[in-house]
Design a protein around this motif. Structure first.
Motif, PDB file in Angstrom:
ATOM      1  N   GLY A  96      -5.432 -12.339  16.960  1.00 29.98           N
ATOM      2  CA  GLY A  96      -4.949 -12.024  15.624  1.00 29.98           C
ATOM      3  C   GLY A  96      -6.073 -11.921  14.611  1.00 29.98           C
ATOM      4  O   GLY A  96      -7.256 -11.831  14.958  1.00 29.98           O
ATOM      5  N   THR A  97      -5.714 -11.954  13.325  1.00 29.14           N
ATOM      6  CA  THR A  97      -6.687 -11.820  12.239  1.00 29.14           C
ATOM      7  C   THR A  97      -6.350 -12.816  11.131  1.00 29.14           C
ATOM      8  O   THR A  97      -5.311 -13.467  11.150  1.00 29.14           O
ATOM      9  CB  THR A  97      -6.671 -10.399  11.633  1.00 29.14           C
ATOM     10  N   VAL A  98      -7.243 -12.915  10.150  1.00 32.53           N
ATOM     11  CA  VAL A  98      -6.956 -13.687   8.933  1.00 32.53           C
ATOM     12  C   VAL A  98      -7.168 -12.813   7.692  1.00 32.53           C
ATOM     13  O   VAL A  98      -7.559 -13.296   6.633  1.00 32.53           O
ATOM     14  CB  VAL A  98      -7.812 -14.974   8.842  1.00 32.53           C
ATOM     15  N   TYR A  99      -6.902 -11.511   7.825  1.00 30.61           N
ATOM     16  CA  TYR A  99      -7.031 -10.641   6.662  1.00 30.61           C
ATOM     17  C   TYR A  99      -6.165 -11.161   5.515  1.00 30.61           C
ATOM     18  O   TYR A  99      -4.985 -11.448   5.677  1.00 30.61           O
ATOM     19  CB  TYR A  99      -6.607  -9.217   7.009  1.00 30.61           C
ATOM     20  N   GLY A 100      -6.796 -11.308   4.346  1.00 27.86           N
ATOM     21  CA  GLY A 100      -6.084 -11.787   3.168  1.00 27.86           C
ATOM     22  C   GLY A 100      -5.807 -13.270   3.165  1.00 27.86           C
ATOM     23  O   GLY A 100      -5.197 -13.786   2.224  1.00 27.86           O
ATOM     24  N   ARG A 101      -6.229 -13.990   4.177  1.00 32.21           N
ATOM     25  CA  ARG A 101      -6.027 -15.440   4.254  1.00 32.21           C
ATOM     26  C   ARG A 101      -7.384 -16.124   4.037  1.00 32.21           C
ATOM     27  O   ARG A 101      -8.108 -15.778   3.138  1.00 32.21           O
ATOM     28  CB  ARG A 101      -5.398 -15.817   5.607  1.00 32.21           C
ATOM     29  N   GLY A 102      -7.701 -17.105   4.890  1.00 30.99           N
ATOM     30  CA  GLY A 102      -8.992 -17.757   4.732  1.00 30.99           C
ATOM     31  C   GLY A 102      -9.139 -18.471   3.400  1.00 30.99           C
ATOM     32  O   GLY A 102      -8.180 -19.023   2.859  1.00 30.99           O
ATOM     33  N   GLN A 103     -10.351 -18.450   2.865  1.00 33.45           N
ATOM     34  CA  GLN A 103     -10.695 -19.217   1.662  1.00 33.45           C
ATOM     35  C   GLN A 103     -10.091 -18.592   0.407  1.00 33.45           C
ATOM     36  O   GLN A 103     -10.254 -17.414   0.140  1.00 33.45           O
ATOM     37  CB  GLN A 103     -12.226 -19.290   1.544  1.00 33.45           C
ATOM     38  N   TRP A 104      -9.415 -19.435  -0.388  1.00 31.28           N
ATOM     39  CA  TRP A 104      -8.793 -18.992  -1.638  1.00 31.28           C
ATOM     40  C   TRP A 104      -9.171 -19.940  -2.780  1.00 31.28           C
ATOM     41  O   TRP A 104      -9.236 -21.154  -2.604  1.00 31.28           O
ATOM     42  CB  TRP A 104      -7.263 -18.995  -1.520  1.00 31.28           C
ATOM     43  N   ALA A 105      -9.394 -19.368  -3.957  1.00 28.38           N
ATOM     44  CA  ALA A 105      -9.368 -20.072  -5.250  1.00 28.38           C
ATOM     45  C   ALA A 105     -10.099 -21.410  -5.233  1.00 28.38           C
ATOM     46  O   ALA A 105      -9.545 -22.447  -5.589  1.00 28.38           O
ATOM     47  CB  ALA A 105      -7.919 -20.267  -5.707  1.00 28.38           C
ATOM     48  N   THR A 106     -11.362 -21.379  -4.860  1.00 28.16           N
ATOM     49  CA  THR A 106     -12.168 -22.599  -4.780  1.00 28.16           C
ATOM     50  C   THR A 106     -12.386 -23.200  -6.167  1.00 28.16           C
ATOM     51  O   THR A 106     -12.633 -22.493  -7.136  1.00 28.16           O
ATOM     52  CB  THR A 106     -13.518 -22.292  -4.121  1.00 28.16           C
TER      53      THR A 106
END
Length: 544
Positions: A96-106
């Motif tokens: 699968g992928t993590v497009y648009g996921r991963g690290q957010w709003a640090t």
């Protein structure tokens, strides 16, 4: 040869600089957007005479870029909070992928001589657990302090009494242990109840303390007729409340929608600025800079009319010109901080040393399409206009290999070099990936060849090619032009346009949730073992 290459790149960059200066007008001012590139969800702090900015880059690695500036005009990337995320094979484009996921709003903070960063990937289960990092310097190295439950769009906050809080969601708060190892159970509190006029999304928490009062800044997505996106502020004398609310910015700007989500920061001289993002279509979410006026104890963002100004005076004059998007001749032994990989890179499948002066991208596994290809390397595209040229050597591609240069997003315009047996083609293609909303699995892939030429016939004695993409993000009838045009050259001087006129770049929050990126790629569709040598990346931003 390497000296000659460096001199050629310097001459090219000097020409780009002259083009930029001629178009810029009054180059001493900050033209809004302050950063006309994809730099969403900002948090900004000041330590001494330096401003530090962190932003969301989701599936790009290394992640959570830290940018620095002395004058709020010239920004450069000085480090990343992490190199990779490893909670799932999805980060490696496996399963699968993590497009648009991963690290957010640090959330970025400085406390007792250390930098701290708190981020929560936008994922379910353990993949979404919150990370807290610390570092002695903003440049790093950053180390993981702890992991704990998920906090959406959160703000870390150190109070004057050394108690530590995380504010998240829509007015929710918990206290953390002093060593930041976990939350203190039983400290959950909803610090305000949303009002009747807050009918839409309310998120993007940023907490500061000023003159003994606590200020929580949030974006308010108001969907009612006649209402717009806006930045609101909740204020209290005690961090636990009660809180009162005020709208501190409600402004459209530059022919695009209303701005919202960001923070405020002070200077050494006691002035304050607001740094708030704005959606601008294909280029992504850009940053605006505005003055802050404290009126009746509220940080009112904007000019005297409460609007984002077209220009601002830099906080300091005479600072060197810097940028978060940069040309590169790949002469350094380390990859520049201006580059990010699409998902986690495979470290043994790229090199700056195997062919000194070149970035070598090696195929390492067979994949079906660009969206599953490891080691695609990217930089942001910028407005109002920009242009980038890559010089490539494709002599070591194998049958079935594909390599080239793209305006990369969930819908992509690509210049693709394809080896088919002994023949090499250059094609301008339109690519698109459909993703499942939650898992981000690729459910459909479309590939449309628009134009094709045989490089074997055009250039039988050479395997070098220059590829160019021009981007235009100026305001237009549909919000932004968001147009990309594609060119190739066999000598770096004479250019031939190929494929779609004004290819329409798009921003789709349901898929990639990012602005368009310049991307250089090389992948195998039949057998691993080939490679692409990238000689240079020459970039210019055109501010006309």
């Amino acid at each position: 040869m390497r000296i000659k290459k460096r001199l050629m790149l310097m001459a090219c960059m000097a020409f780009f600089a002259m083009s930029l200066s001629a178009a810029e007008g009054d180059s001493t001012k900050i033209q809004n957007p302050m950063l006309w590139a994809d730099v969403p969800d900002p948090d900004v702090i000041r330590v001494g005479d330096t401003f530090y900015l962190v932003s969301t880059t989701m599936h790009l690695m290394p992640g959570a870029p830290v940018m620095a500036s002395k004058d709020l005009k010239n920004w450069e990337t000085v480090g990343y909070i992490f190199d990779k995320l490893t909670d799932s094979p999805k980060y490696d484009l496996l399963e699968g992928t993590v497009y648009g996921r991963g690290q957010w709003a640090t959330s970025l903070k400085y406390h007792n001589g250390k930098f701290y960063a708190l981020l929560a990937p936008n994922e379910q289960g353990a993949m979404g657990d919150t990370y807290i990092f610390s570092a002695p310097k903003a440049e790093g190295p950053w180390t993981i302090v702890s992991r704990m439950r998920h906090f959406h769009d959160c703000s870390l906050f150190f109070d004057d009494d050394d108690r530590v809080y995380v504010v998240y969601g829509t007015g929710e708060m918990m206290e953390l242990k002093k060593d930041l190892s976990d939350v203190i159970e039983g400290t959950y509190k909803r610090i305000f109840q949303r009002e009747a006029d807050e009918t839409g999304l309310l998120e993007g928490s940023r907490v500061i303390k000023h003159n003994g009062k606590y200020y929580l800044l949030m974006i308010s997505q108001s969907y009612a007729p006649g209402r717009h996106r806006r930045e609101v502020c909740y204020r209290a004398d005690d961090i636990h409340g009660p809180y009162e609310k005020n709208v501190i910015l409600e402004s459209d700007f530059g022919g695009f929608p209303y701005v919202g989500q960001g923070t405020i920061v002070d200077t050494e001289d006691g002035d304050w600025y607001g740094i708030i993002f704005q959606d601008r279509g294909g280029v992504g979410r850009v940053l605006t800079l505005s003055p802050v006026r404290w009126i009746d104890g509220w940080p009112m963002i904007g000019d005297e009319n409460g609007k984002v100004p077209e220009t601002m005076r830099p906080y300091k004059s005479g600072q060197p010109v810097k940028s978060i998007v940069c040309s590169d001749d790949f002469e350094n032994t380390k990859l520049g901080l201006h580059w990010q990989w699409n998902h986690n890179p495979i470290d043994n499948a790229w090199s700056l040393s195997e062919h000194p002066g070149f970035l070598r991208l090696k195929t390492n596994r067979v994949v079906e399409n660009l969206y599953l290809a490891p080691n695609t390397i990217t930089q942001r595209m910028e407005g109002p206009k920009c242009s980038a040229v890559v010089k490539l050597d494709y002599s070591h591609l194998k049958d079935g290999d594909r390599a080239g240069f793209a305006a990369f997003n969930s819908e992509t315009g690509a210049l693709t070099i394809k080896r088919v047996g002994k023949t090499v083609y250059l094609e301008m293609e339109e690519l698109a990936a459909q993703l499942s909303d939650r898992e981000k699995a690729i459910t459909k892939y479309d590939e449309k060849m628009i134009a094709s030429v045989s490089l074997t016939k055009l250039s039988p004695k050479s395997t070098k090619i220059w590829l160019r993409i021009d981007g235009d993000f100026r305001a237009g009838q549909r919000g932004g032009r968001d147009a990309a045009n594609f060119y190739y050259s066999l000598d770096g001087e004479q250019w031939t346009k190929i494929g779609t006129d004004d290819y329409r770049m798009r921003f789709d929050w349901r898929r990639f949730f990012m602005g368009s990126k310049f991307a250089v790629f090389c992948y195998a569709t039949k057998k691993a073992g080939g490679w692409l040598d990238v000689d240079s990346f020459n970039y210019k931003k055109i501010t006309e």
